[in-house]
Motif scaffolding. Sequence first.
Motif, PDB file in Angstrom:
ATOM      1  N   ALA A  32       1.600 -83.823  35.663  1.00 52.88           N
ATOM      2  CA  ALA A  32       1.818 -84.054  34.232  1.00 52.88           C
ATOM      3  C   ALA A  32       3.131 -84.819  34.104  1.00 52.88           C
ATOM      4  O   ALA A  32       4.114 -84.322  33.570  1.00 52.88           O
ATOM      5  CB  ALA A  32       1.867 -82.724  33.484  1.00 52.88           C
ATOM      6  N   ILE A  56      -2.808 -76.925  35.167  1.00 54.28           N
ATOM      7  CA  ILE A  56      -2.198 -78.168  35.649  1.00 54.28           C
ATOM      8  C   ILE A  56      -1.639 -77.885  37.037  1.00 54.28           C
ATOM      9  O   ILE A  56      -0.780 -77.007  37.196  1.00 54.28           O
ATOM     10  CB  ILE A  56      -1.056 -78.641  34.736  1.00 54.28           C
ATOM     11  CG1 ILE A  56      -1.591 -78.928  33.333  1.00 54.28           C
ATOM     12  CG2 ILE A  56      -0.376 -79.879  35.318  1.00 54.28           C
ATOM     13  CD1 ILE A  56      -0.485 -79.226  32.307  1.00 54.28           C
ATOM     14  N   VAL A  58       0.682 -78.990  39.871  1.00 53.59           N
ATOM     15  CA  VAL A  58       1.858 -79.855  39.973  1.00 53.59           C
ATOM     16  C   VAL A  58       2.153 -80.110  41.454  1.00 53.59           C
ATOM     17  O   VAL A  58       2.416 -79.173  42.207  1.00 53.59           O
ATOM     18  CB  VAL A  58       3.076 -79.201  39.280  1.00 53.59           C
ATOM     19  CG1 VAL A  58       4.285 -80.138  39.328  1.00 53.59           C
ATOM     20  CG2 VAL A  58       2.746 -78.827  37.845  1.00 53.59           C
ATOM     21  N   ALA A  66       6.143 -84.282  37.031  1.00 50.92           N
ATOM     22  CA  ALA A  66       6.311 -82.975  36.382  1.00 50.92           C
ATOM     23  C   ALA A  66       6.940 -83.056  34.993  1.00 50.92           C
ATOM     24  O   ALA A  66       7.071 -82.034  34.327  1.00 50.92           O
ATOM     25  CB  ALA A  66       7.169 -82.072  37.272  1.00 50.92           C
ATOM     26  N   ALA A  69       5.111 -81.249  32.182  1.00 56.32           N
ATOM     27  CA  ALA A  69       4.357 -80.029  32.528  1.00 56.32           C
ATOM     28  C   ALA A  69       4.758 -78.821  31.678  1.00 56.32           C
ATOM     29  O   ALA A  69       3.899 -78.157  31.086  1.00 56.32           O
ATOM     30  CB  ALA A  69       4.509 -79.727  34.022  1.00 56.32           C
ATOM     31  N   SER A  73       2.447 -77.152  28.820  1.00 54.99           N
ATOM     32  CA  SER A  73       2.000 -75.788  29.089  1.00 54.99           C
ATOM     33  C   SER A  73       2.301 -74.881  27.906  1.00 54.99           C
ATOM     34  O   SER A  73       1.442 -74.108  27.454  1.00 54.99           O
ATOM     35  CB  SER A  73       2.697 -75.263  30.355  1.00 54.99           C
ATOM     36  OG  SER A  73       2.460 -73.890  30.530  1.00 54.99           O
ATOM     37  N   LEU A  80       0.401 -73.466  34.704  1.00 56.42           N
ATOM     38  CA  LEU A  80       0.751 -74.408  35.764  1.00 56.42           C
ATOM     39  C   LEU A  80       0.452 -73.761  37.107  1.00 56.42           C
ATOM     40  O   LEU A  80       0.406 -72.527  37.216  1.00 56.42           O
ATOM     41  CB  LEU A  80       2.242 -74.760  35.698  1.00 56.42           C
ATOM     42  CG  LEU A  80       2.769 -75.277  34.347  1.00 56.42           C
ATOM     43  CD1 LEU A  80       4.273 -75.567  34.447  1.00 56.42           C
ATOM     44  CD2 LEU A  80       2.019 -76.521  33.917  1.00 56.42           C
TER      45      LEU A  80
END
Length: 276
Positions: A32, A56, A58, A66, A69, A73, A80
Motif C-alpha cells: 500500500a 493488506i 506489506v 507501506a 498502509a 487500515s 495488515l
Amino acid sequence: MSPALRFRVLGSGSAGNATLVESDDTRILIDAGLGPRILAERLESVGVDPGSLAAIFVSHEHSDHARGAAAFSAKWGVRLAGTRGTYAAAGFGAEEIAGYDVLEAGVPRTLGALTVTGIRIPHDAAEPLAFVVAAGEATLGHATDFGHVSRGVVDAFRACDALLMESNYDPDMLRRGPYPWSLKERILGSHGHLSNGDVARYLGQSLGDACRTVVLAHLSQKNNHPELAHLCASEALRRRGRTEVRLELTGAEGTEWIAVSRPKAPPNGSRQLRLW
Ligand SMILES: [Zn+2]
Ligand SMILES: [Zn+2]
C-alpha cells in the motif's frame, strides 16, 4: 473446478506500489505504497469496495510500499499482514491500525479463497518478503525490491503460473545517472534492486515450465527505459524458446486485470515419443 485467480497492478515504481489480487469474493492488496485516498479511489474505479479487502500484505517498510498502509487500515478496517521486522521498522502503532497478522517466511496463510506464503528476499530492509499467492491450482509469484534472485526465490517461483518481478535498472544508465555514488552502490548491491540483466538471467535459466505470464514492475524512471527492460526480457525468453510467455510491463498507472491460470496437462501420451 478451482476458483479463478486474477490480479491487477494499481501502481508500480518509486511513486508507490500496490497490487490487487482476487479469487471469488476474496481480495487482498500486496503493498500500500500509495496514499490512502488514492488507493481507495483506484480500488473504487475498478469496482472494488476498499472495505471488502481481506488484508493488506506489506512486503517491507520502505515508503513506496507501506506509505498508505496504516491510514488505509484505520479508515477501512482492513488488517495488515507482514513480518515482525516490517511491523517494527514501519512503526505501525497497534492502536492506530485495524490489526496486524505476523507472517513467518515459508508458512502459508489462508484467507478465504487465497493462500499467501511469504518468501524471504535479499533487500536492505528489516525483514522483507516476496509472496506466492495461490487459489486452487493457480499461483502468482510477486517480488519487488530484491538485490539478486536467491535460490529460495527460484524454488518458490518454480511452479508459479504468473510472475510479477521488478526490472529496476539498466546498469549503464544507473552508473552514468544522477544518483549519488552511495545510493548507486546500494542499488547495485546484492541487497539492492534487480537489473534488467538479472531478470534476463533468471528468465533464461530458471523460469518454471508452468509460467505463462511475466509482468516487469518497479522500473526506475531515471535509470531504465521500458523498451530496454522489455527487450532484455523478451530476448532472454526467445533464446530459451519460451515465446509462449506473455510479457507485460507496468508503471505508475498499473495494469488491467490479468488472469492467472494453470495450463492444461497434455492428454495422456501426447508427450511420448512417436515410434516409427
Ligand atoms: Zn520499492
Ligand atoms: Zn525497498
